[in-house]
Design a protein around this motif. Structure first.
Motif, PDB file in Angstrom:
ATOM      1  N   THR A   4      -3.421   7.212   5.023  1.00 41.15           N
ATOM      2  CA  THR A   4      -2.046   7.677   5.202  1.00 41.15           C
ATOM      3  C   THR A   4      -1.150   6.236   4.747  1.00 41.15           C
ATOM      4  O   THR A   4      -1.490   5.349   5.248  1.00 41.15           O
ATOM      5  CB  THR A   4      -1.803   8.139   6.904  1.00 41.15           C
ATOM      6  N   GLY A   5       0.006   6.842   4.624  1.00 41.40           N
ATOM      7  CA  GLY A   5       1.165   5.637   4.359  1.00 41.40           C
ATOM      8  C   GLY A   5       0.843   4.898   3.018  1.00 41.40           C
ATOM      9  O   GLY A   5      -0.011   5.218   2.477  1.00 41.40           O
ATOM     10  N   ARG A   6       1.290   3.638   3.304  1.00 42.29           N
ATOM     11  CA  ARG A   6       1.239   2.560   2.076  1.00 42.29           C
ATOM     12  C   ARG A   6       0.361   1.573   2.594  1.00 42.29           C
ATOM     13  O   ARG A   6       0.448   0.319   1.943  1.00 42.29           O
ATOM     14  CB  ARG A   6       2.511   2.268   1.647  1.00 42.29           C
ATOM     15  N   ILE A   7      -0.460   1.592   3.640  1.00 46.49           N
ATOM     16  CA  ILE A   7      -1.492   0.475   3.948  1.00 46.49           C
ATOM     17  C   ILE A   7      -2.430   0.322   3.012  1.00 46.49           C
ATOM     18  O   ILE A   7      -3.043   1.509   2.724  1.00 46.49           O
ATOM     19  CB  ILE A   7      -2.051   0.719   5.476  1.00 46.49           C
ATOM     20  N   LEU A   8      -2.782  -0.817   2.675  1.00 49.05           N
ATOM     21  CA  LEU A   8      -4.000  -0.816   1.544  1.00 49.05           C
ATOM     22  C   LEU A   8      -4.960  -1.461   2.172  1.00 49.05           C
ATOM     23  O   LEU A   8      -6.178  -1.326   1.684  1.00 49.05           O
ATOM     24  CB  LEU A   8      -3.435  -1.835   0.403  1.00 49.05           C
TER      25      LEU A   8
END
Length: 226
Positions: free
Chosen positions: A137-141
């Motif tokens: 989820t989201g932009r966490i890599l």
């Protein structure tokens, strides 16, 4: 001062987690004593671990005979028998082992292990599930929780902090986070450089990768910013 990395470790419970841990420690040059109550499990590791023994870890006399009390570090990796996990951890504490790690399968199990003497409690399945949820989820890599409510994430900078020195971005006052390292998008001499420490004068670009630390809610909110 002795190098703690070279001190022997006893790993009790040689299921998937325990055996993987014991084998990796041995591979890194750490002397390991592996203990499991199942002869078949022990037999499967003979030749892979130099010291692997079948024993009942809930019997303090058996632990004493194996010299477990002489170890500085111990890992209780028992996952299928919660009662045995708790009792083994308690006995290791009674033997005076100063650094006890224990695997938990639930929040309640974690709490009990802490109360009976575990110095560190890990929950591999829960931690991996939580990490994967953040990555999906989201932009966490990448995501690593370093305390109950504190994390390090790898992400890309939101647009409104790009093109200005970090000292002017007001990250701490706006999001309550700190950028600690940057991996620039732009290549230097044909190669993209690795991570370097961020400073107040660091200027971020859109494609940079950044390591951000802060409370979990704050880093998640920062990573979601456009």
């Amino acid at each position: 001062m002795a190098d703690i990395r070279n001190e022997p470790v006893v790993v009790i419970g040689l299921g998937r987690f325990g055996s993987a841990l014991a084998l990796e420690l041995a591979k890194r040059g750490t002397e390991v004593l592996g203990i499991d109550s199942q002869p078949k499990t022990v037999q499967s590791l003979v030749g892979q671990l130099p010291h692997v023994i079948t024993a009942d870890s809930t019997d303090i006399e058996a632990l004493r005979q194996l010299g477990v009390g002489d170890f500085h570090r111990a890992v209780v990796a028992i996952g299928t028998d919660i009662q045995a996990s708790i009792l083994t951890t308690s006995l290791l504490s009674e033997l005076g082992i100063p650094d006890i790690w224990a695997k938990a399968v639930s929040g309640q199990h974690r709490n009990i292990l802490t109360r009976v003497g575990a110095h560190h409690v890990i929950a591999p399945e829960h931690d991996m599930g939580e990490r994967t949820a953040h990555l999906l989820t989201g932009r966490i890599l990448d995501y690593v929780e370093v305390d109950a409510d504190f994390a390090v994430i790898k992400t890309k900078p939101p647009h409104d902090v790009v093109g200005m020195p970090l000292r002017e971005s007001r990250l701490r006052s706006r999001w309550g986070v700190t950028v600690v390292a940057v991996k620039p998008e732009a290549a230097v001499g044909g190669r993209r450089p690795g991570f370097t420490h961020a400073t107040p004068d660091t200027v971020l670009s859109y494609g940079d990768l950044i390591l951000v630390v802060g409370p979990v809610d704050n880093v998640e909110r920062f990573a979601a910013a456009e």
